[in-house]
Design an enzyme around this catalytic site. Structure first.
Site, short mmCIF file in Angstrom:
data_model
loop_
_atom_site.label_atom_id
_atom_site.label_comp_id
_atom_site.label_asym_id
_atom_site.label_seq_id
_atom_site.Cartn_x
_atom_site.Cartn_y
_atom_site.Cartn_z
N GLU A 102 0.82 -1.35 -0.11
CA GLU A 102 0.11 0.21 -0.05
C GLU A 102 0.65 1.20 0.18
O GLU A 102 2.36 0.97 0.37
CB GLU A 102 -1.06 -0.28 1.23
CG GLU A 102 -1.94 -0.92 1.08
CD GLU A 102 -2.70 -0.64 2.68
OE1 GLU A 102 -3.55 -1.77 2.66
OE2 GLU A 102 -2.35 -0.18 3.56
N CYS A 117 3.78 7.74 2.09
CA CYS A 117 4.14 6.83 3.06
C CYS A 117 4.51 5.97 1.84
O CYS A 117 3.79 5.18 1.13
CB CYS A 117 3.10 6.47 4.22
SG CYS A 117 3.75 5.23 5.14
N CYS A 124 7.39 -7.89 7.26
CA CYS A 124 8.94 -7.43 8.10
C CYS A 124 8.95 -8.74 8.98
O CYS A 124 8.42 -9.53 9.54
CB CYS A 124 8.19 -6.59 9.26
SG CYS A 124 9.50 -5.71 10.36
N CYS A 128 7.36 -5.95 15.76
CA CYS A 128 6.89 -5.41 16.97
C CYS A 128 5.74 -5.83 18.11
O CYS A 128 5.18 -5.84 16.97
CB CYS A 128 7.28 -3.85 17.11
SG CYS A 128 8.70 -3.78 15.69
N CYS A 131 2.49 -4.56 15.55
CA CYS A 131 2.41 -4.71 14.84
C CYS A 131 1.63 -5.12 13.65
O CYS A 131 2.48 -6.53 14.08
CB CYS A 131 3.68 -3.77 14.21
SG CYS A 131 4.40 -3.35 12.50
N CYS A 353 -11.29 -0.07 0.34
CA CYS A 353 -10.19 -0.65 -0.26
C CYS A 353 -10.10 -1.96 0.90
O CYS A 353 -10.57 -3.31 -0.34
CB CYS A 353 -9.40 -0.63 0.39
SG CYS A 353 -7.60 -1.18 0.04
N1 SAH Z 1 10.01 -0.60 10.20
C1 SAH Z 1 10.09 1.03 10.48
C2 SAH Z 1 8.70 1.88 9.65
C3 SAH Z 1 7.93 1.60 9.33
S1 SAH Z 1 6.41 1.79 10.82
C4 SAH Z 1 9.57 1.28 11.81
O1 SAH Z 1 9.28 0.92 12.51
O2 SAH Z 1 10.05 2.77 12.62
C5 SAH Z 1 6.08 3.32 10.65
C6 SAH Z 1 5.46 3.51 12.22
O3 SAH Z 1 4.02 2.71 12.66
C7 SAH Z 1 6.75 2.89 13.66
O4 SAH Z 1 6.70 3.88 14.42
C8 SAH Z 1 5.40 1.89 14.48
O5 SAH Z 1 6.25 1.52 15.21
C9 SAH Z 1 4.64 2.40 14.06
N2 SAH Z 1 3.56 1.86 13.87
C10 SAH Z 1 2.96 0.40 14.25
N3 SAH Z 1 2.38 -0.31 14.15
C11 SAH Z 1 1.21 0.59 15.27
C12 SAH Z 1 0.60 0.38 15.00
N4 SAH Z 1 -0.91 -1.06 15.60
N5 SAH Z 1 -0.44 1.52 15.71
C13 SAH Z 1 0.01 3.03 15.81
N6 SAH Z 1 1.59 2.73 15.38
C14 SAH Z 1 2.01 1.55 14.96
FE1 SF4 Z 2 8.27 -3.96 11.45
FE2 SF4 Z 2 8.13 -2.97 13.68
FE3 SF4 Z 2 8.45 -1.49 12.16
FE4 SF4 Z 2 6.64 -3.22 12.49
S1 SF4 Z 2 6.91 -1.63 13.29
S2 SF4 Z 2 7.52 -2.39 10.55
S3 SF4 Z 2 7.32 -4.96 12.64
S4 SF4 Z 2 10.22 -2.80 12.59
#
Ligand code: SAH
Ligand code: SF4
Length: 379
Positions: A102, A117, A124, A128, A131, A353
């Site tokens: 996306e 974005c 990934c 986390c 996420c 979507c």
């Molecule tokens: N992997 C990278 C970039 C992609 S994630 C990173 O982790 O920075 C982009 C942002 O969205 C990150 O700050 C991530 O922690 C946040 N994020 C992921 N899942 C989320 C959720 N369920 N609610 C709010 N923010 C989230």
């Molecule tokens: Fe990957 Fe963590 Fe970023 Fe999600 S928040 S995309 S799991 S690094």
């Protein structure tokens, strides 16, 4: 990585879309042409959104025919395109192995900024705990062509754009799916194209890479590019961060903040790190967390973005109430930090979507958090 497909004559076609200027020059030299052809062809591809060599009228007919034999300009396929009532635009793109990514373009309320974005991986590996991409696991790295292809599709949607005063995309954040620093070799050429005058000509302040903290790669990035850096911190002590961002067990908070300082030292003085802090109910949204965060960041030139957690099925976490979110913001304010809360936008196309593209439904939740996290003050 350069992507290729098989040509009708049995050879391979080089996809020129993802080639940085140096790579494009090397390509032209390799086919016995002059280097300056690189900037001509890059302008056609990235300024005009052109994918047809025949239309590149400042090249000789012979060169156009030669290019058609050995190369191609192949962007991702658009599976879904929608515009929300608040002006947010979203594309679901099909990349080479039939996976989807996306891309979301968010206009700022004042209308001057349009932030795209961009995703760097399908899935990934870093898992986390809050996420949804992490929960899907890692599928593969996107190629440079697939990464810049997202900018190409969104820019093309604005029509021919020799006119740089009215660009469809003014800012890029690498905050889509995936950890960009774990796909370094493809992300860097794509970011170089974002910055290159023959590419998208964005200033380095308007291109942001977001990382969960891959420390050695932050150092490497600082040696090569000085784009804006956002760090997904989410917790101000190692015990909690180990739980939320498992990568913290490898590179703890101190190590990460030291890498941020080194990164800033390599960039020009006025720059700051953006600290992303996803607020999760009863996990990291209490006063003691705000105090720890303020103390921790005291020495780092930074701004904090608060992102209310976006719930998804079986996440096991909840979003804090609006009141609690604002309390947290107020605590930070009292401790000396102005921390904007990133608001949700574009929800109506998310739903659309989900209905239209059932196969990517599980990923559409990400859209909401993209929207929340990407309105960086990058002007
Ligand atoms: N992997 C990278 C970039 C992609 S994630 C990173 O982790 O920075 C982009 C942002 O969205 C990150 O700050 C991530 O922690 C946040 N994020 C992921 N899942 C989320 C959720 N369920 N609610 C709010 N923010 C989230
Ligand atoms: Fe990957 Fe963590 Fe970023 Fe999600 S928040 S995309 S799991 S690094």
């Amino acid at each position: 990585m350069t992507s290729t497909t098989r040509a009708p004559n049995g050879g391979t076609l080089t996809n020129l879309l993802g080639l940085s200027r140096e790579q494009m020059e090397a390509f032209f030299l390799s086919i016995g042409e002059k280097k300056f052809r690189a900037s001509q062809v890059m302008k056609w591809i990235h300024h005009d959104g052109c994918d047809d060599f025949e239309a590149m009228t400042n090249l000789s007919k012979a060169l156009r025919a030669r290019l058609a034999e050995v190369a191609e300009v192949r962007g991702p396929g658009v599976v879904y395109e929608g515009t929300s009532s608040d002006g947010t635009r979203k594309w679901v793109l099909e990349v080479e192995d039939g996976s989807y990514v996306e891309t979301v373009l968010i206009p700022a309320e004042n209308g001057h900024r349009r932030t795209l974005c961009v995703s760097s991986q399908v899935g990934c590996s870093l898992d986390c705990s809050f996420c949804s991409t992490g929960k899907q696991g890692f599928q593969r790295n996107l190629t440079a062509a697939e990464i810049i292809g997202q900018v190409w599709v969104a820019s093309r949607s604005g029509g021919p754009r020799r006119d740089t005063a009215n660009r469809p995309v003014t800012n890029v954040v690498m905050m889509g799916m995936g950890e960009p620093l774990l796909n370094y070799d493809n992300v860097v050429p794509a970011m170089k194209l974002m910055l290159d005058d023959n590419g998208y000509g964005l200033s380095k302040r308007r291109v942001t890479l977001s990382t969960s903290g891959v420390v050695p790669m932050i150092d490497k990035l600082g040696d090569e590019l000085d784009v804006s850096l956002a760090v997904s911190l989410h917790a101000a002590n190692d015990e909690l961060r180990n739980e939320l961002v498992p990568l913290n067990r490898k590179y703890n908070i101190r190590t990460l903040l030291d890498a941020c300082q080194r990164y800033l030292a390599k960039c020009d003085a006025a720059r700051m790190i953006t600290i992303e802090y996803t607020l999760i109910k009863d996990v990291n949204d209490q006063r003691q967390h705000a105090e720890q965060l303020a103390e921790l960041l005291r020495e780092l030139p930074c701004k904090i973005n608060l992102i209310p957690f976006n719930p998804f099925l079986h996440s096991g976490y909840e979003k804090p109430s609006r009141n609690q979110t604002m309390r947290f913001q107020q605590w930070l304010y009292e401790l000396g930090y102005t921390a904007p809360i990133r608001s949700t936008r574009g929800d109506d196309i998310d739903a659309a979507c989900g209905q239209l593209v059932g196969r990517v439904k599980d990923r559409t939740r990400r859209h909401e958090r993209y929207i929340q996290s990407i309105q960086l003050d990058a002007d």
